[in-house]
Design a protein around this motif. Structure first.
Motif, PDB file in Angstrom:
ATOM      1  N   GLY A   1       5.010   4.928   4.343  1.00  0.00           N
ATOM      2  CA  GLY A   1       5.936   5.708   5.158  1.00  0.00           C
ATOM      3  C   GLY A   1       6.957   6.439   4.308  1.00  0.00           C
ATOM      4  O   GLY A   1       7.303   7.593   4.588  1.00  0.00           O
ATOM      5  N   ARG A   2       7.453   5.773   3.263  1.00  0.00           N
ATOM      6  CA  ARG A   2       8.454   6.391   2.402  1.00  0.00           C
ATOM      7  C   ARG A   2       7.868   7.587   1.648  1.00  0.00           C
ATOM      8  O   ARG A   2       8.513   8.628   1.518  1.00  0.00           O
ATOM      9  CB  ARG A   2       9.005   5.356   1.409  1.00  0.00           C
ATOM     10  CG  ARG A   2       9.805   4.266   2.087  1.00  0.00           C
ATOM     11  CD  ARG A   2       9.984   3.044   1.204  1.00  0.00           C
ATOM     12  NE  ARG A   2      10.230   1.862   2.037  1.00  0.00           N
ATOM     13  CZ  ARG A   2      10.166   0.615   1.592  1.00  0.00           C
ATOM     14  NH1 ARG A   2       9.864   0.372   0.326  1.00  0.00           N
ATOM     15  NH2 ARG A   2      10.389  -0.389   2.408  1.00  0.00           N
ATOM     16  N   TYR A   3       6.658   7.423   1.164  1.00  0.00           N
ATOM     17  CA  TYR A   3       6.035   8.521   0.422  1.00  0.00           C
ATOM     18  C   TYR A   3       5.779   9.718   1.324  1.00  0.00           C
ATOM     19  O   TYR A   3       6.046  10.863   0.951  1.00  0.00           O
ATOM     20  CB  TYR A   3       4.726   8.063  -0.218  1.00  0.00           C
ATOM     21  CG  TYR A   3       4.096   9.126  -1.085  1.00  0.00           C
ATOM     22  CD1 TYR A   3       4.588   9.392  -2.360  1.00  0.00           C
ATOM     23  CD2 TYR A   3       3.032   9.903  -0.613  1.00  0.00           C
ATOM     24  CE1 TYR A   3       4.037  10.385  -3.152  1.00  0.00           C
ATOM     25  CE2 TYR A   3       2.469  10.894  -1.401  1.00  0.00           C
ATOM     26  CZ  TYR A   3       2.969  11.132  -2.668  1.00  0.00           C
ATOM     27  OH  TYR A   3       2.434  12.129  -3.443  1.00  0.00           O
ATOM     28  N   LEU A   4       5.246   9.476   2.527  1.00  0.00           N
ATOM     29  CA  LEU A   4       4.986  10.576   3.452  1.00  0.00           C
ATOM     30  C   LEU A   4       6.280  11.273   3.855  1.00  0.00           C
ATOM     31  O   LEU A   4       6.323  12.501   4.000  1.00  0.00           O
ATOM     32  CB  LEU A   4       4.253  10.059   4.692  1.00  0.00           C
ATOM     33  CG  LEU A   4       2.807   9.630   4.483  1.00  0.00           C
ATOM     34  CD1 LEU A   4       2.272   8.905   5.715  1.00  0.00           C
ATOM     35  CD2 LEU A   4       1.937  10.836   4.157  1.00  0.00           C
ATOM     36  N   PHE A   5       7.344  10.498   4.049  1.00  0.00           N
ATOM     37  CA  PHE A   5       8.636  11.082   4.401  1.00  0.00           C
ATOM     38  C   PHE A   5       9.145  11.982   3.284  1.00  0.00           C
ATOM     39  O   PHE A   5       9.688  13.064   3.537  1.00  0.00           O
ATOM     40  CB  PHE A   5       9.649   9.970   4.680  1.00  0.00           C
ATOM     41  CG  PHE A   5      11.048  10.469   4.948  1.00  0.00           C
ATOM     42  CD1 PHE A   5      11.376  11.060   6.152  1.00  0.00           C
ATOM     43  CD2 PHE A   5      12.040  10.343   3.981  1.00  0.00           C
ATOM     44  CE1 PHE A   5      12.669  11.527   6.399  1.00  0.00           C
ATOM     45  CE2 PHE A   5      13.332  10.807   4.213  1.00  0.00           C
ATOM     46  CZ  PHE A   5      13.642  11.396   5.428  1.00  0.00           C
ATOM     47  N   LEU A   6       8.959  11.564   2.040  1.00  0.00           N
ATOM     48  CA  LEU A   6       9.483  12.315   0.903  1.00  0.00           C
ATOM     49  C   LEU A   6       8.578  13.465   0.477  1.00  0.00           C
ATOM     50  O   LEU A   6       9.063  14.512   0.056  1.00  0.00           O
ATOM     51  CB  LEU A   6       9.684  11.369  -0.284  1.00  0.00           C
ATOM     52  CG  LEU A   6      10.835  10.372  -0.164  1.00  0.00           C
ATOM     53  CD1 LEU A   6      10.726   9.292  -1.231  1.00  0.00           C
ATOM     54  CD2 LEU A   6      12.175  11.085  -0.274  1.00  0.00           C
ATOM     55  N   ARG A   7       7.263  13.272   0.583  1.00  0.00           N
ATOM     56  CA  ARG A   7       6.360  14.262   0.000  1.00  0.00           C
ATOM     57  C   ARG A   7       5.285  14.809   0.946  1.00  0.00           C
ATOM     58  O   ARG A   7       4.519  15.680   0.552  1.00  0.00           O
ATOM     59  CB  ARG A   7       5.660  13.675  -1.232  1.00  0.00           C
ATOM     60  CG  ARG A   7       6.556  13.611  -2.465  1.00  0.00           C
ATOM     61  CD  ARG A   7       5.716  13.594  -3.732  1.00  0.00           C
ATOM     62  NE  ARG A   7       6.510  13.646  -4.948  1.00  0.00           N
ATOM     63  CZ  ARG A   7       6.966  14.771  -5.498  1.00  0.00           C
ATOM     64  NH1 ARG A   7       6.709  15.930  -4.928  1.00  0.00           N
ATOM     65  NH2 ARG A   7       7.671  14.738  -6.616  1.00  0.00           N
ATOM     66  N   GLY A   8       5.195  14.302   2.158  1.00  0.00           N
ATOM     67  CA  GLY A   8       4.174  14.814   3.072  1.00  0.00           C
ATOM     68  C   GLY A   8       4.352  16.294   3.360  1.00  0.00           C
ATOM     69  O   GLY A   8       5.455  16.753   3.632  1.00  0.00           O
TER      70      GLY A   8
ATOM     71  N   SER B   1      14.010  -2.179  -7.175  1.00  0.00           N
ATOM     72  CA  SER B   1      15.246  -1.461  -6.860  1.00  0.00           C
ATOM     73  C   SER B   1      14.889  -0.096  -6.289  1.00  0.00           C
ATOM     74  O   SER B   1      13.746   0.372  -6.419  1.00  0.00           O
ATOM     75  CB  SER B   1      16.093  -1.291  -8.125  1.00  0.00           C
ATOM     76  OG  SER B   1      15.418  -0.466  -9.073  1.00  0.00           O
ATOM     77  N   ALA B   2      15.850   0.570  -5.665  1.00  0.00           N
ATOM     78  CA  ALA B   2      15.585   1.873  -5.034  1.00  0.00           C
ATOM     79  C   ALA B   2      14.997   2.889  -6.018  1.00  0.00           C
ATOM     80  O   ALA B   2      13.955   3.503  -5.728  1.00  0.00           O
ATOM     81  CB  ALA B   2      16.860   2.410  -4.387  1.00  0.00           C
ATOM     82  N   PRO B   3      15.627   3.116  -7.189  1.00  0.00           N
ATOM     83  CA  PRO B   3      15.032   4.099  -8.104  1.00  0.00           C
ATOM     84  C   PRO B   3      13.680   3.672  -8.646  1.00  0.00           C
ATOM     85  O   PRO B   3      12.810   4.509  -8.886  1.00  0.00           O
ATOM     86  CB  PRO B   3      16.074   4.224  -9.227  1.00  0.00           C
ATOM     87  CG  PRO B   3      16.912   3.000  -9.137  1.00  0.00           C
ATOM     88  CD  PRO B   3      16.926   2.632  -7.686  1.00  0.00           C
ATOM     89  N   ASN B   4      13.463   2.359  -8.819  1.00  0.00           N
ATOM     90  CA  ASN B   4      12.154   1.898  -9.285  1.00  0.00           C
ATOM     91  C   ASN B   4      11.095   2.058  -8.202  1.00  0.00           C
ATOM     92  O   ASN B   4       9.912   2.212  -8.506  1.00  0.00           O
ATOM     93  CB  ASN B   4      12.227   0.441  -9.738  1.00  0.00           C
ATOM     94  CG  ASN B   4      12.649   0.309 -11.192  1.00  0.00           C
ATOM     95  OD1 ASN B   4      12.693   1.289 -11.924  1.00  0.00           O
ATOM     96  ND2 ASN B   4      12.968  -0.898 -11.606  1.00  0.00           N
ATOM     97  N   GLN B   5      11.495   2.024  -6.927  1.00  0.00           N
ATOM     98  CA  GLN B   5      10.544   2.317  -5.855  1.00  0.00           C
ATOM     99  C   GLN B   5      10.099   3.776  -5.937  1.00  0.00           C
ATOM    100  O   GLN B   5       8.912   4.090  -5.777  1.00  0.00           O
ATOM    101  CB  GLN B   5      11.161   2.027  -4.487  1.00  0.00           C
ATOM    102  CG  GLN B   5      11.323   0.551  -4.184  1.00  0.00           C
ATOM    103  CD  GLN B   5      11.555   0.281  -2.706  1.00  0.00           C
ATOM    104  OE1 GLN B   5      11.057   1.003  -1.844  1.00  0.00           O
ATOM    105  NE2 GLN B   5      12.314  -0.758  -2.401  1.00  0.00           N
ATOM    106  N   ALA B   6      11.056   4.659  -6.195  1.00  0.00           N
ATOM    107  CA  ALA B   6      10.715   6.073  -6.368  1.00  0.00           C
ATOM    108  C   ALA B   6       9.770   6.244  -7.552  1.00  0.00           C
ATOM    109  O   ALA B   6       8.793   7.004  -7.484  1.00  0.00           O
ATOM    110  CB  ALA B   6      11.984   6.900  -6.579  1.00  0.00           C
ATOM    111  N   SER B   7      10.042   5.512  -8.629  1.00  0.00           N
ATOM    112  CA  SER B   7       9.195   5.585  -9.817  1.00  0.00           C
ATOM    113  C   SER B   7       7.785   5.096  -9.506  1.00  0.00           C
ATOM    114  O   SER B   7       6.788   5.691  -9.941  1.00  0.00           O
ATOM    115  CB  SER B   7       9.808   4.746 -10.949  1.00  0.00           C
ATOM    116  OG  SER B   7       8.998   4.790 -12.100  1.00  0.00           O
TER     117      SER B   7
END
Length: 220
Positions: A42-49, A84-90
């Motif tokens: 869900g996070r990936y689709l929200f950010l990059r879909g 952590s939040a930035p490591n999730q983005a990574s």
């Protein structure tokens, strides 16, 4: 990376509130519905879909319910909540965007021109080492990628590492603005998205995707 903390905070809203975003006229609010899926997907689709489910349904000629069924079923991604939040983005950038798009593009384009390229920052020993660095160290400093800058600032001129980030992109928007890509032979949806691109309502990559799908369907 800067948005991930906000994403995690938004994800705490109830599924009903998140799903209600799809009824909004705002594209940003429509994307909130992706967070109702939860987890890395869900996070990936929200950010990059590229498209919201309603648009995907219209493009593929199916129902929005079918789109949601597919999104909820596959793929199954691991739980990354311990990061952590930035490591999730990574994690998302490395395991999805980089592997499925960036490395694929590099491989196809290099082979098309008979070139053999290297990706030294993806060396296994380097990656294993970097992944052990705590977030409080990895993301600190006045510059983005501060650790990388610190590693080379004594050998690379300041004019190089202290300048604004520069992307490398072909002028796709200018190329795709030509009427030939939405001429008489194009389907109504291609023409519609072409006009949206020309008006600045969508990114050129969205029109490009629509055009490729249309060509694929016509070629079958």
């Amino acid at each position: 990376f800067k948005r991930m903390r906000k994403v995690l905070a938004l994800e705490q809203l109830s599924a009903g509130i998140l799903k209600s975003g799809r009824f909004s006229s705002s594209k940003k609010l429509k994307r909130l519905a992706y967070l109702s899926i939860g987890g890395a997907k869900g996070r990936y689709l929200f950010l990059r879909g590229q498209f919201v489910p309603a648009d995907i349904a219209a493009i593929l000629g199916t129902t929005e319910a079918n789109v949601w069924n597919v999104l909820n079923e596959a793929p199954n991604l691991p739980d990354i909540n311990y990061l952590s939040a930035p490591n999730q983005a990574s994690w998302l950038e490395t395991n999805i965007y980089m592997q499925n798009q960036l490395l694929r593009d590099a491989d196809v384009m290099s082979m098309a021109h008979g070139l053999e390229i290297r990706v030294p920052f993806l060396d296994k020993e380097l990656l294993d080492t970097v992944l052990q660095i705590h977030s409080s160290v990895k993301y600190q400093g006045p510059h983005l990628k501060q650790l990388l800058i610190d590693s080379f600032k004594d050998t690379i001129p300041k004019e190089i590492w202290n300048r604004p980030k520069m992307g490398f992109a072909f002028p796709f928007k200018e190329w795709l603005s030509s009427p030939q890509y939405a001429g008489d032979s194009a389907s109504p949806i291609v023409k519609s998205y072409h006009q949206k691109m020309l008006k600045g309502q969508i990114h050129w990559s969205q029109f490009f995707t629509i055009m490729l799908i249309n060509q694929y369907n016509n070629g079958r």
